[in-house]
Design a protein around this motif. Structure first.
Motif, short mmCIF file in Angstrom:
data_model
loop_
_atom_site.label_atom_id
_atom_site.label_comp_id
_atom_site.label_asym_id
_atom_site.label_seq_id
_atom_site.Cartn_x
_atom_site.Cartn_y
_atom_site.Cartn_z
N ASN A 88 -0.47 10.73 -13.50
CA ASN A 88 0.92 10.82 -13.96
C ASN A 88 1.81 9.76 -13.32
N GLU A 89 1.52 9.44 -12.07
CA GLU A 89 2.28 8.35 -11.44
C GLU A 89 2.12 7.06 -12.23
N ILE A 90 0.89 6.81 -12.66
CA ILE A 90 0.62 5.58 -13.43
C ILE A 90 1.44 5.60 -14.73
N PRO B 6 -3.78 15.72 -11.53
CA PRO B 6 -2.99 14.87 -12.41
C PRO B 6 -2.05 13.92 -11.68
N HIS B 7 -1.97 14.03 -10.33
CA HIS B 7 -0.89 13.35 -9.63
C HIS B 7 -0.88 11.84 -9.86
N HIS B 8 -2.00 11.20 -9.54
CA HIS B 8 -2.00 9.74 -9.68
C HIS B 8 -2.00 9.30 -11.14
N GLU C 176 8.25 11.63 -7.67
CA GLU C 176 8.69 11.20 -6.34
C GLU C 176 7.95 9.94 -5.91
N CYS C 177 6.62 10.00 -6.05
CA CYS C 177 5.82 8.89 -5.54
C CYS C 177 6.04 7.65 -6.38
N SER C 178 6.17 7.83 -7.70
CA SER C 178 6.43 6.66 -8.56
C SER C 178 7.72 5.99 -8.15
N TRP D 35 0.87 -1.20 0.00
CA TRP D 35 0.00 0.00 0.00
C TRP D 35 0.90 1.23 0.00
N TYR D 36 0.76 2.06 -1.02
CA TYR D 36 1.49 3.33 -1.06
C TYR D 36 0.50 4.46 -0.79
N SER D 37 0.86 5.29 0.21
CA SER D 37 -0.01 6.42 0.55
C SER D 37 0.75 7.72 0.28
N CYS D 38 0.15 8.62 -0.48
CA CYS D 38 0.78 9.92 -0.68
C CYS D 38 0.74 10.66 0.66
N GLY D 39 1.89 11.13 1.07
CA GLY D 39 1.97 11.82 2.36
C GLY D 39 1.81 13.32 2.20
ZN LIG Z 1 1.93 11.00 -4.30
#
Ligand SMILES: [Zn+2]
Ligand SMILES: Nc1ncnc2c1ncn2[C@@H]1O[C@H](COP(=O)(O)OP(=O)(O)OP(=O)(O)O)[C@@H](O)[C@H]1O
Length: 483
Positions: A296-298, A292-294, A267-269, A86-90
């Motif tokens: 773009n992470e994908i 766009p954050h998630h 960063e999150c990716s 589980w990844y949670s954006c902080g």
């Molecule tokens: Zn994030």
């Protein structure tokens, strides 16, 4: 650990051990949100959301979860129940955390506890902390301190607030500034795979066109180029930054493209991949992060890992608003109540129960009166437990109790609560089931004089109290010290 069909990344110290626990290649497709931190913006893309989601194989948790990728409830299947990833954006740490943050992290904390305690998953949660970004740099400049000092102060402050709210810490926090070489390697991998390019000015951008119709699985829109500077060095105005060349006097790290710092999404990716490689079970954040954050992470992760589906389930929490206000509570809008101020008036348990009274996906209206209402509800639970204990001790005389009915209610409640949790963590339904049990328990606890008291049935009240306590403990609420 990176599983890698893309280039290899050096694991971080923290990541090494836990990363080993979590392998298996796998895959993903929703959302809405803000521009490079702010504007809700985007234009529809062809192809798009939900398309071609691949149902994972592995351990079926028994939960149906609303998956933003498909916009429906899907069976939650994790690769490995012993290490559900589980990844949670902080947080972006440049100011005190407020009740909006509290709402998102408490809601996901409740879900994590339910998954662990009711559905037997050993969750490995990674939280990324954004400790360098435009807002941090701006605030630090205003305060005439270094961005590093500012970020570390507010990160500590955030952790204290979360502890005060009884949010369990993630298995590991990963800070952006401690993972810059890894982030650089990740960007290099995306460039090597043909999905990003560097410019003469020392920026690196993700090449949106290179993804063809694969971009937009989550929300189905592309970043809106409106507002891009005329001297932009992007090939296409929708491309987004992976690496930003340093402006004069700005904090920077050296890189193959010159001095600069990472873009937000990368960063999150990179940090998720450091821990879990090319496959992730669950990814969470507030709904504003979907686009766009998630999105773009994908794009970044699937380009790096060259896989069809990286994150399998995206969970988004609804926003907390001040009652009667359109906008979400936000640091940037300065319309917030800090967690510290809130906790001067109400207990963390009251806030938790307040969060449980709505589905985690819904927007939630904050007002003092709704908090007082929730406080009364919790007091009702406490007073039932106290009365039941007095009855068990023989200090409360009651008419004869319909014991069979109470046993049956207790059994039905257990089934109803588990079914509610299994249905996309339906906490309001679970709370209703508990309150109905208490209502029926209270009806039997009518005090009478000692002379007219009926035969005693302490065991059924013992079992009911014990179950209610277990329920509350599961979701992180304690009845001690309620007033
Ligand atoms: Zn994030
Ligand atoms: N009002 C809110 N209600 C629910 N969740 C929120 C709210 N505000 C922020 N969040 C969530 O808190 C998490 C951390 O957010 P972050 O620190 O990035 O805040 P932010 O959005 O930059 O802050 P702000 O909007 O207050 O300036 C994210 O998942 C975000 O979606």
């Amino acid at each position: 650990m990176l599983r890698t069909r893309g280039p290899r990344l050096p694991p971080t110290d923290h990541g090494l051990l836990l990363g080993r626990l979590c392998r298996r290649l796998f895959p993903p497709a929703l959302g809405l949100g803000r521009g490079e931190r702010g504007r809700p913006t985007g234009r529809p893309v062809s192809g798009g959301r939900g398309r071609g989601w691949l149902q994972p194989t592995g351990h079926d948790t028994g939960v149906q979860v609303y998956n933003s990728l498909t916009r429906r409830k899907d069976p939650l299947i994790v690769a490995n129940a012993e290490a559900a990833s589980w990844y949670s954006c902080g947080p972006t740490v440049y100011d005190h955390a407020h009740l909006g943050h509290a709402c998102s992290y408490v809601r996901f904390d409740i879900i994590r506890r339910i998954l662990t305690k009711v559905f037997g998953c050993n969750v490995v949660m990674v939280m990324g902390v954004t400790d360098v970004d435009d807002k941090i740099i701006k605030r630090a400049n205003e305060m005439n301190i270094s961005p590093t000092s500012l970020a570390s102060f507010y990160e500590e402050d955030f952790k204290q607030d979360m502890a005060a709210l009884k949010v369990l810490p993630p298995t590991v926090y990963l800070r952006v500034t401690e993972n810059i070489p890894q982030i650089i390697s990740f960007i290099e991998g995306i460039i090597a795979n043909g999905h990003a390019y560097s410019t003469q000015k020392g920026n690196v951008y993700f090449d949106l066109k290179s993804r063809g119709d694969k971009y937009g699985k989550l929300v189905g829109v592309a970043p809106d180029p409106v507002g891009e500077p005329v001297d932009s060095d992007k090939r296409h105005l929708s491309d987004f930054a992976l690496w930003k060349a340093a402006k004069p006097q700005e904090i920077f790290w050296t890189s193959p493209w010159g001095n600069g710092r990472p873009g937000w999404h990368i960063e999150c990716s990179a940090m998720s991949s450091l821990m879990f490689g090319g496959q992730l079970d669950l990814h969470s954040g507030g709904i504003d992060l979907a686009f766009p954050h998630h999105e773009n992470e994908i794009a970044q992760c699937e380009a790096f890992h060259r896989c069809k589906q990286w994150g399998n389930y995206f969970l988004h929490s609804g926003h907390l608003h001040i009652k009667g206000k359109e906008e979400k509570m936000s640091k940037s809008l300065k319309n917030y109540i800090t967690i510290k101020d809130f906790l001067k008036k109400f207990s963390p348990d009251v806030f938790r129960l307040f969060c449980m009274r709505s589905n985690y996906r819904s927007a939630i209206d904050y007002s003092d009166s709704s908090m007082q209402d929730t406080q009364r509800l919790l007091l009702g639970v406490t007073s039932f437990v106290e009365d039941a204990r007095a009855y068990m001790r023989g200090q409360l005389a009651c008419a004869s109790v319909r014991e069979d009915q109470l046993w049956e209610r207790l059994a039905d409640t257990k089934v109803a609560v588990k079914a509610a949790f299994a249905d996309d963590f339906d906490t309001p339904r679970a709370v209703d089931a508990i309150m109905s049990l208490i209502h029926h328990g209270n009806r039997q606890l009518k005090a009478v004089t000692k002379e007219t008291a009926g035969p005693r049935s302490p065991a059924v009240f013992g079992a009911t109290v014990s179950y209610i306590e277990q329920f509350l403990e599961t979701v992180g609420i304690s009845l001690a010290n309620q007033q």
